[in-house]
Design a protein around this motif. Structure first.
Motif, PDB file in Angstrom:
ATOM      1  N   ASN A   1       4.569  10.255  -6.745  1.00 13.36           N
ATOM      2  CA  ASN A   1       5.725  10.607  -7.562  1.00 13.36           C
ATOM      3  C   ASN A   1       5.439  10.548  -9.058  1.00 13.36           C
ATOM      4  O   ASN A   1       6.313  10.832  -9.858  1.00 13.36           O
ATOM      5  N   GLY A   2       4.236  10.121  -9.410  1.00  9.74           N
ATOM      6  CA  GLY A   2       3.866  10.080 -10.818  1.00  9.74           C
ATOM      7  C   GLY A   2       4.403   8.900 -11.587  1.00  9.74           C
ATOM      8  O   GLY A   2       4.392   8.898 -12.799  1.00  9.74           O
TER       9      GLY A   2
ATOM     10  N   LEU B   1      -4.791   6.579 -11.922  1.00  5.56           N
ATOM     11  CA  LEU B   1      -6.061   6.250 -11.283  1.00  5.56           C
ATOM     12  C   LEU B   1      -7.184   6.139 -12.307  1.00  5.56           C
ATOM     13  O   LEU B   1      -8.208   5.553 -12.047  1.00  5.56           O
ATOM     14  N   TYR B   2      -6.992   6.757 -13.462  1.00  7.92           N
ATOM     15  CA  TYR B   2      -8.017   6.760 -14.490  1.00  7.92           C
ATOM     16  C   TYR B   2      -7.446   6.187 -15.777  1.00  7.92           C
ATOM     17  O   TYR B   2      -6.270   6.289 -16.056  1.00  7.92           O
ATOM     18  N   THR B   3      -8.323   5.602 -16.568  1.00  6.29           N
ATOM     19  CA  THR B   3      -7.899   5.148 -17.892  1.00  6.29           C
ATOM     20  C   THR B   3      -8.750   5.862 -18.926  1.00  6.29           C
ATOM     21  O   THR B   3      -9.932   6.130 -18.690  1.00  6.29           O
TER      22      THR B   3
ATOM     23  N   GLN C   1       0.837  -1.205   0.000  1.00  7.03           N
ATOM     24  CA  GLN C   1       0.000   0.000   0.000  1.00  7.03           C
ATOM     25  C   GLN C   1       0.871   1.253   0.000  1.00  7.03           C
ATOM     26  O   GLN C   1       0.617   2.206  -0.745  1.00  7.03           O
ATOM     27  N   TYR C   2       1.920   1.240   0.820  1.00 10.70           N
ATOM     28  CA  TYR C   2       2.819   2.389   0.913  1.00 10.70           C
ATOM     29  C   TYR C   2       3.517   2.629  -0.421  1.00 10.70           C
ATOM     30  O   TYR C   2       3.583   3.762  -0.909  1.00 10.70           O
ATOM     31  N   GLU C   3       4.048   1.580  -1.032  1.00 12.22           N
ATOM     32  CA  GLU C   3       4.753   1.717  -2.302  1.00 12.22           C
ATOM     33  C   GLU C   3       3.816   2.196  -3.406  1.00 12.22           C
ATOM     34  O   GLU C   3       4.190   3.027  -4.238  1.00 12.22           O
ATOM     35  N   GLU C   4       2.597   1.691  -3.417  1.00 11.35           N
ATOM     36  CA  GLU C   4       1.629   2.102  -4.425  1.00 11.35           C
ATOM     37  C   GLU C   4       1.298   3.586  -4.270  1.00 11.35           C
ATOM     38  O   GLU C   4       1.282   4.339  -5.246  1.00 11.35           O
TER      39      GLU C   4
END
Length: 142
Positions: A112-113, A118-120, A103-106
Motif C-alpha cells: 500500500n506504500g 526497501l531501499y534507503t 509479516q502480513y502487516e509489513e
C-alpha cells in the motif's frame, strides 16, 4: 523428572517444560452440567484431532518429533494417525501467530506504500544502500 514431594505447581512446571518439545496432536475438552432432577453431574467429553499444517509459504513449518513409546501407546489406545494428518484442525501457537501477523502487516504496508521503504538513499540507515548512480532513478519512482 518429578517426584512425590513436588507441590502441584512444581509438578505442573516440570511437566510443562518437558512437554513443550512435543507436537500437540489431540485436544480434549470435557463439559460438566449439573442435573437437579438426578442430583448428579452429566459429563460430555470431546476430542479434537489437531495438526499444525502450514497454510501458506510463510507459515511456520513445524518438525514432527516423536518417541516410539508414545506412538506405541497411542496405537494401543486406537489413535487414528490418518485422521490427524488428513483432517486435523490446523493451529498456530501465540508466538507463531504474532510473527505471521507482523509479516502480513509489513507486507500489506509495503504494498500500500505506507510501510518502510526497501531501499534507503542515504548511507548509515537501515535497509539496503542504493548505489550513487541509481539514486536519481529511485527518487523519480518514489
Amino acid at each position: 523428572m518429578t517426584n512425590g514431594l513436588d507441590t502441584p505447581e512444581e509438578r505442573y512446571t516440570k511437566l510443562r517444560k518437558h512437554s513443550m518439545n512435543f507436537l500437540l496432536l489431540q485436544f480434549g475438552l470435557c463439559t460438566f452440567r449439573y442435573d437437579q432432577n438426578q442430583s448428579t453431574y452429566v459429563t460430555k467429553a470431546f476430542n479434537f484431532y489437531i495438526f499444525p499444517k502450514p497454510f501458506s509459504r510463510t507459515s511456520p513449518d513445524i518438525k514432527f518429533i516423536c518417541q516410539s513409546s508414545s506412538i506405541d501407546f497411542l496405537v494401543s489406545q486406537g489413535f487414528d494417525f490418518n485422521k490427524v494428518f488428513r483432517s486435523g484442525i490446523p493451529y498456530l501457537t501465540q508466538e507463531e501467530e504474532s510473527q505471521l501477523r507482523e509479516q502480513y502487516e509489513e507486507r500489506r504496508s509495503q504494498i500500500n506504500g505506507v510501510g518502510p521503504s526497501l531501499y534507503t538513499l542515504t548511507s548509515g540507515t537501515s535497509g539496503c544502500n542504493v548505489p550513487e548512480d541509481q539514486r536519481e532513478f529511485i527518487r523519480s519512482v518514489e
